[in-house]
Motif scaffolding. Structure first.
Motif, PDB file in Angstrom:
ATOM      1  N   ASP A   8      51.435  27.617  44.193  1.00  0.00           N
ATOM      2  CA  ASP A   8      50.616  26.783  43.318  1.00  0.00           C
ATOM      3  C   ASP A   8      49.570  25.996  44.100  1.00  0.00           C
ATOM      4  OD1 ASP A   8      52.647  25.267  44.467  1.00  0.00           O
ATOM      5  OD2 ASP A   8      52.989  24.051  42.686  1.00  0.00           O
ATOM      6  N   ARG A   9      49.951  25.500  45.277  1.00  0.00           N
ATOM      7  CA  ARG A   9      49.014  24.738  46.116  1.00  0.00           C
ATOM      8  C   ARG A   9      47.884  25.634  46.611  1.00  0.00           C
ATOM      9  NH1 ARG A   9      48.852  23.879  51.741  1.00  0.00           N
ATOM     10  NH2 ARG A   9      50.718  25.164  51.834  1.00  0.00           N
ATOM     11  N   VAL A  10      48.237  26.857  47.040  1.00  0.00           N
ATOM     12  CA  VAL A  10      47.227  27.790  47.545  1.00  0.00           C
ATOM     13  C   VAL A  10      46.285  28.206  46.418  1.00  0.00           C
ATOM     14  CG1 VAL A  10      46.850  30.021  48.668  1.00  0.00           C
ATOM     15  CG2 VAL A  10      48.770  28.585  49.377  1.00  0.00           C
ATOM     16  N   LEU A  11      46.837  28.448  45.235  1.00  0.00           N
ATOM     17  CA  LEU A  11      45.991  28.796  44.085  1.00  0.00           C
ATOM     18  C   LEU A  11      45.019  27.667  43.760  1.00  0.00           C
ATOM     19  CD1 LEU A  11      48.561  30.524  41.711  1.00  0.00           C
ATOM     20  CD2 LEU A  11      46.524  31.578  42.711  1.00  0.00           C
ATOM     21  N   LEU A  12      45.495  26.434  43.811  1.00  0.00           N
ATOM     22  CA  LEU A  12      44.646  25.277  43.528  1.00  0.00           C
ATOM     23  C   LEU A  12      43.528  25.176  44.567  1.00  0.00           C
ATOM     24  CD1 LEU A  12      44.270  22.784  41.703  1.00  0.00           C
ATOM     25  CD2 LEU A  12      45.693  21.525  43.313  1.00  0.00           C
ATOM     26  N   GLU A  13      43.869  25.349  45.835  1.00  0.00           N
ATOM     27  CA  GLU A  13      42.860  25.290  46.896  1.00  0.00           C
ATOM     28  C   GLU A  13      41.810  26.381  46.736  1.00  0.00           C
ATOM     29  OE1 GLU A  13      45.143  25.607  50.476  1.00  0.00           O
ATOM     30  OE2 GLU A  13      45.846  23.523  50.358  1.00  0.00           O
ATOM     31  N   LEU A  55      44.235  35.942  48.681  1.00  0.00           N
ATOM     32  CA  LEU A  55      44.064  34.493  48.784  1.00  0.00           C
ATOM     33  C   LEU A  55      43.439  34.078  50.120  1.00  0.00           C
ATOM     34  CD1 LEU A  55      47.474  33.430  47.214  1.00  0.00           C
ATOM     35  CD2 LEU A  55      45.194  33.117  46.197  1.00  0.00           C
ATOM     36  N   GLY A  56      43.293  35.024  51.041  1.00  0.00           N
ATOM     37  CA  GLY A  56      42.720  34.718  52.343  1.00  0.00           C
ATOM     38  C   GLY A  56      43.561  33.714  53.115  1.00  0.00           C
ATOM     39  N   CYS A  57      44.882  33.938  53.112  1.00  0.00           N
ATOM     40  CA  CYS A  57      45.783  32.985  53.750  1.00  0.00           C
ATOM     41  C   CYS A  57      46.832  33.712  54.580  1.00  0.00           C
ATOM     42  CB  CYS A  57      46.450  32.105  52.699  1.00  0.00           C
ATOM     43  SG  CYS A  57      47.610  32.977  51.624  1.00  0.00           S
ATOM     44  N   GLN A  58      47.687  32.957  55.229  1.00  0.00           N
ATOM     45  CA  GLN A  58      48.791  33.469  56.021  1.00  0.00           C
ATOM     46  C   GLN A  58      50.082  33.333  55.222  1.00  0.00           C
ATOM     47  OE1 GLN A  58      48.649  34.867  59.214  1.00  0.00           O
ATOM     48  NE2 GLN A  58      46.453  34.845  58.748  1.00  0.00           N
ATOM     49  N   PRO A  59      51.118  34.136  55.513  1.00  0.00           N
ATOM     50  CA  PRO A  59      52.401  33.986  54.804  1.00  0.00           C
ATOM     51  C   PRO A  59      52.950  32.564  54.854  1.00  0.00           C
ATOM     52  CG  PRO A  59      52.409  36.009  56.056  1.00  0.00           C
ATOM     53  CD  PRO A  59      51.148  35.274  56.433  1.00  0.00           C
ATOM     54  N   GLY A  60      52.733  31.886  55.976  1.00  0.00           N
ATOM     55  CA  GLY A  60      53.208  30.507  56.112  1.00  0.00           C
ATOM     56  C   GLY A  60      52.485  29.523  55.213  1.00  0.00           C
ATOM     57  N   ASP A  61      51.336  29.912  54.667  1.00  0.00           N
ATOM     58  CA  ASP A  61      50.643  29.059  53.695  1.00  0.00           C
ATOM     59  C   ASP A  61      51.331  29.131  52.337  1.00  0.00           C
ATOM     60  OD1 ASP A  61      48.701  28.404  55.606  1.00  0.00           O
ATOM     61  OD2 ASP A  61      47.461  30.128  55.043  1.00  0.00           O
ATOM     62  N   ILE A  62      52.019  30.243  52.073  1.00  0.00           N
ATOM     63  CA  ILE A  62      52.686  30.455  50.791  1.00  0.00           C
ATOM     64  C   ILE A  62      54.161  30.074  50.862  1.00  0.00           C
ATOM     65  CG2 ILE A  62      53.346  32.211  49.086  1.00  0.00           C
ATOM     66  CD1 ILE A  62      50.794  33.725  49.862  1.00  0.00           C
TER      67      ILE A  62
END
Length: 82
Positions: A8-13, A55-62
């Protein structure tokens, strides 16, 4: 469980809706919702790969690991103690 899902945080960002992510990744909204609420018991690496790619992120972001006192007690029982 000590694994926390921060989708949810990554989606918001990213300013992305769950519906848009589901369309991009090819996973149902229901399954992403289960993951987002932390009720999922497993995630396929291919799904995690697709989420990170879109999402252009790392697994640790999720996903994150935040152990509590009971998690350490379980580890000692599982491995025969320290």
């Amino acid at each position: 469980m000590a694994i926390l899902v921060r989708l949810d945080r990554v989606l918001l960002e990213q300013r992305m809706s769950l519906t848009e992510l589901a369309d991009r990744v090819g996973v149902t909204i229901a399954n992403l919702s289960i993951l987002k609420t932390g009720k999922a018991r497993a995630i396929r690496f291919s799904t995690l790969d697709a989420l990170c790619r879109e999402l252009g992120c790392q697994p640790g972001d999720i996903l994150s690991f935040e152990p509590g006192p009971s998690d350490y007690a379980d580890d000692e029982d599982s491995y025969g103690g320290a």
